[in-house]
Design a protein around this motif. Structure first.
Motif, PDB file in Angstrom:
ATOM      1  N   THR A  38       5.256 -33.976  -7.795  1.00 39.47           N
ATOM      2  CA  THR A  38       5.780 -32.916  -8.420  1.00 39.47           C
ATOM      3  C   THR A  38       4.625 -32.692  -8.690  1.00 39.47           C
ATOM      4  N   GLU A  39       3.051 -33.153  -8.119  1.00 41.75           N
ATOM      5  CA  GLU A  39       2.200 -32.757  -8.176  1.00 41.75           C
ATOM      6  C   GLU A  39       1.552 -32.070  -7.266  1.00 41.75           C
ATOM      7  N   GLU A  40       1.117 -30.701  -7.726  1.00 40.95           N
ATOM      8  CA  GLU A  40       0.588 -30.082  -6.000  1.00 40.95           C
ATOM      9  C   GLU A  40      -0.394 -30.577  -5.303  1.00 40.95           C
ATOM     10  N   VAL A  41      -1.055 -30.935  -4.073  1.00 43.71           N
ATOM     11  CA  VAL A  41      -2.401 -31.285  -3.775  1.00 43.71           C
ATOM     12  C   VAL A  41      -3.173 -29.914  -3.625  1.00 43.71           C
ATOM     13  N   GLU A  42      -2.695 -28.896  -3.786  1.00 46.05           N
ATOM     14  CA  GLU A  42      -3.393 -27.590  -3.941  1.00 46.05           C
ATOM     15  C   GLU A  42      -2.970 -26.843  -4.118  1.00 46.05           C
ATOM     16  N   PRO A  43      -3.274 -25.288  -4.756  1.00 42.82           N
ATOM     17  CA  PRO A  43      -2.971 -24.952  -5.262  1.00 42.82           C
ATOM     18  C   PRO A  43      -2.057 -23.726  -4.475  1.00 42.82           C
ATOM     19  N   GLY A  44      -0.263 -24.181  -5.333  1.00 45.39           N
ATOM     20  CA  GLY A  44       0.688 -23.825  -4.629  1.00 45.39           C
ATOM     21  C   GLY A  44       1.487 -24.358  -3.562  1.00 45.39           C
ATOM     22  N   TYR A  45       0.317 -25.525  -3.587  1.00 44.53           N
ATOM     23  CA  TYR A  45       1.411 -26.350  -2.440  1.00 44.53           C
ATOM     24  C   TYR A  45       1.659 -27.899  -3.107  1.00 44.53           C
ATOM     25  N   TYR A  46       2.619 -28.709  -2.372  1.00 44.07           N
ATOM     26  CA  TYR A  46       3.062 -29.738  -2.375  1.00 44.07           C
ATOM     27  C   TYR A  46       2.823 -30.447  -0.973  1.00 44.07           C
ATOM     28  N   SER A  47       2.957 -32.196  -1.971  1.00 46.12           N
ATOM     29  CA  SER A  47       2.683 -32.497  -0.006  1.00 46.12           C
ATOM     30  C   SER A  47       3.998 -32.619   0.781  1.00 46.12           C
ATOM     31  N   TRP A 100      -3.015 -23.444   6.616  1.00 45.35           N
ATOM     32  CA  TRP A 100      -1.358 -24.483   6.690  1.00 45.35           C
ATOM     33  C   TRP A 100      -1.323 -25.937   7.766  1.00 45.35           C
ATOM     34  N   ALA A 101      -1.253 -24.691   8.448  1.00 42.91           N
ATOM     35  CA  ALA A 101      -0.893 -25.007  10.206  1.00 42.91           C
ATOM     36  C   ALA A 101      -2.646 -26.555  10.603  1.00 42.91           C
ATOM     37  N   GLU A 102      -3.712 -25.985   9.418  1.00 39.80           N
ATOM     38  CA  GLU A 102      -4.076 -27.490  10.039  1.00 39.80           C
ATOM     39  C   GLU A 102      -3.610 -28.536   8.941  1.00 39.80           C
ATOM     40  N   SER A 103      -2.964 -28.742   8.037  1.00 39.48           N
ATOM     41  CA  SER A 103      -2.898 -29.083   7.484  1.00 39.48           C
ATOM     42  C   SER A 103      -2.078 -30.878   7.849  1.00 39.48           C
ATOM     43  N   ILE A 104      -1.853 -29.780   8.729  1.00 35.64           N
ATOM     44  CA  ILE A 104      -0.087 -31.212   9.024  1.00 35.64           C
ATOM     45  C   ILE A 104      -1.492 -32.016   9.724  1.00 35.64           C
ATOM     46  N   GLU A 105      -0.489 -33.330   9.768  1.00 33.02           N
ATOM     47  CA  GLU A 105      -1.144 -34.734   9.810  1.00 33.02           C
ATOM     48  C   GLU A 105      -0.489 -35.259  10.586  1.00 33.02           C
ATOM     49  N   PHE A 106      -0.240 -36.599  11.048  1.00 31.09           N
ATOM     50  CA  PHE A 106       0.325 -37.322  12.016  1.00 31.09           C
ATOM     51  C   PHE A 106       0.300 -38.648  10.856  1.00 31.09           C
ATOM     52  N   VAL A 107       1.586 -39.489  10.896  1.00 33.36           N
ATOM     53  CA  VAL A 107       1.159 -40.661   9.537  1.00 33.36           C
ATOM     54  C   VAL A 107       1.342 -41.725  10.801  1.00 33.36           C
ATOM     55  N   ASP A 108      -0.266 -42.325  10.587  1.00 31.66           N
ATOM     56  CA  ASP A 108      -1.081 -43.496  11.082  1.00 31.66           C
ATOM     57  C   ASP A 108       0.335 -45.278  10.930  1.00 31.66           C
ATOM     58  N   LYS A 109       1.180 -45.501  11.952  1.00 29.67           N
ATOM     59  CA  LYS A 109       2.126 -45.863  12.236  1.00 29.67           C
ATOM     60  C   LYS A 109       2.027 -47.509  12.538  1.00 29.67           C
ATOM     61  N   GLU A 110       0.413 -47.881  11.795  1.00 28.63           N
ATOM     62  CA  GLU A 110       0.035 -48.870  11.574  1.00 28.63           C
ATOM     63  C   GLU A 110       0.138 -49.651   9.722  1.00 28.63           C
ATOM     64  N   ILE A 111       0.241 -48.359   8.827  1.00 27.38           N
ATOM     65  CA  ILE A 111      -0.079 -48.410   8.260  1.00 27.38           C
ATOM     66  C   ILE A 111       1.006 -48.052   7.633  1.00 27.38           C
ATOM     67  N   LEU A 146       1.892 -29.292   4.039  1.00 28.83           N
ATOM     68  CA  LEU A 146       1.891 -28.791   2.731  1.00 28.83           C
ATOM     69  C   LEU A 146       2.821 -28.218   3.096  1.00 28.83           C
ATOM     70  N   PHE A 147       3.306 -27.683   1.678  1.00 26.65           N
ATOM     71  CA  PHE A 147       4.772 -27.266   1.772  1.00 26.65           C
ATOM     72  C   PHE A 147       5.226 -26.102   0.245  1.00 26.65           C
ATOM     73  N   PRO A 148       5.148 -24.857   0.172  1.00 28.90           N
ATOM     74  CA  PRO A 148       4.496 -23.607  -0.342  1.00 28.90           C
ATOM     75  C   PRO A 148       5.794 -24.085  -1.797  1.00 28.90           C
ATOM     76  N   LYS A 149       5.221 -24.087  -2.670  1.00 26.92           N
ATOM     77  CA  LYS A 149       6.115 -24.062  -4.005  1.00 26.92           C
ATOM     78  C   LYS A 149       6.851 -23.578  -4.079  1.00 26.92           C
ATOM     79  N   GLU A 150       7.244 -22.305  -2.961  1.00 21.02           N
ATOM     80  CA  GLU A 150       8.449 -21.044  -3.177  1.00 21.02           C
ATOM     81  C   GLU A 150       8.988 -21.128  -2.313  1.00 21.02           C
ATOM     82  N   GLY A 151       8.955 -21.711  -1.149  1.00 23.11           N
ATOM     83  CA  GLY A 151       9.578 -22.370   0.094  1.00 23.11           C
ATOM     84  C   GLY A 151      11.018 -23.157   0.354  1.00 23.11           C
ATOM     85  N   VAL A 152      11.672 -22.752   1.191  1.00 19.77           N
ATOM     86  CA  VAL A 152      13.037 -23.850   0.974  1.00 19.77           C
ATOM     87  C   VAL A 152      13.379 -24.951   2.953  1.00 19.77           C
TER      88      VAL A 152
END
Length: 222
Positions: free
Chosen positions: A59-68, A210-221, A79-85
């Protein structure tokens, strides 16, 4: 002596109480939005929509107006906008594919739609074909810019559907493992021409960020 002993006991009690309070607060932060009641969550669309909040990590914003946001495949975050569905029609196949449409209400009164498709089997070598698919999606020839990060590459190009609708087409490709995400992000502005021109400049910058915020999850960790 008894006075000193009493003081020590009192300090220990205070320490235990304060420590208990801190642990309690930490436990609350660790609770996922999907495990909380709607009335206990912030009054924003992303958290009040039951399906959407199942992807939100805190529930904590990672950037103003965005959640993880953590993908249903567990293969990428963004990033996911707080007013997004997320709308009906969401589809996922284990950790191999994910496709969905999300929409959001922007602070400037405009509405945006974001179409996302994730392909686990696609590689960096398939980028050219992916960009051609994006051009087919928007029905235009596009000039893509490339932004290279440590573990991924982002390709994006602005487009204009009509006088009211503009956006970007983007592709994010993993450099470490397989994985490609295709995006079509558009915004509709129904204000006067001068105001929409200013909004377009601001929104396109926001789209790219926003597009730059997309990151792949490291499968090793993971």
């Amino acid at each position: 002596m008894w006075k000193n002993y009493s003081l020590i006991v009192w300090l220990v009690i205070i320490g235990l109480v304060m420590g208990g309070c801190q642990m309690g607060k930490g436990s609350e932060r660790d609770i996922k939005p999907s495990e909380m009641k709607a009335e206990d969550l912030p009054d924003v669309r992303a958290l009040q929509d039951e399906f959407t909040r199942s992807f939100i990590e805190s529930t904590e914003e990672v950037e103003p107006g965005y959640y993880s946001f953590l993908s249903g495949t567990k293969q990428y975050r963004m990033l996911f906008p707080k007013e997004g569905v997320i709308h009906q029609g969401y589809g996922v196949k284990e950790d191999q594919f994910e496709g969905f449409l999300m929409s959001t209400i922007n602070d400037n009164g405009t509405d945006s739609q974001i179409k996302i498709n994730y392909y686990a089997y696609a590689t960096i070598e398939s980028v050219e074909g992916g960009l051609e698919m994006l051009e087919g999606s928007v029905g235009q020839k596009l000039e893509f810019e490339k932004v290279k990060a440590e573990t991924s590459e982002l390709y994006y190009a602005p487009f204009q559907f009509d006088s009211d609708t503009f956006g970007i087409a983007a592709l994010v490709a993993s450099l470490k493992e397989n994985g490609v995400i295709q995006i079509v992000y558009d915004t509709q502005c129904k204000k006067d021409q001068n105001e929409c021109k200013q909004i377009k400049e601001e929104e396109v910058d926001k789209m790219i960020h926003w597009a730059e915020s997309i990151e792949f999850v490291d499968k090793e960790i993971k």
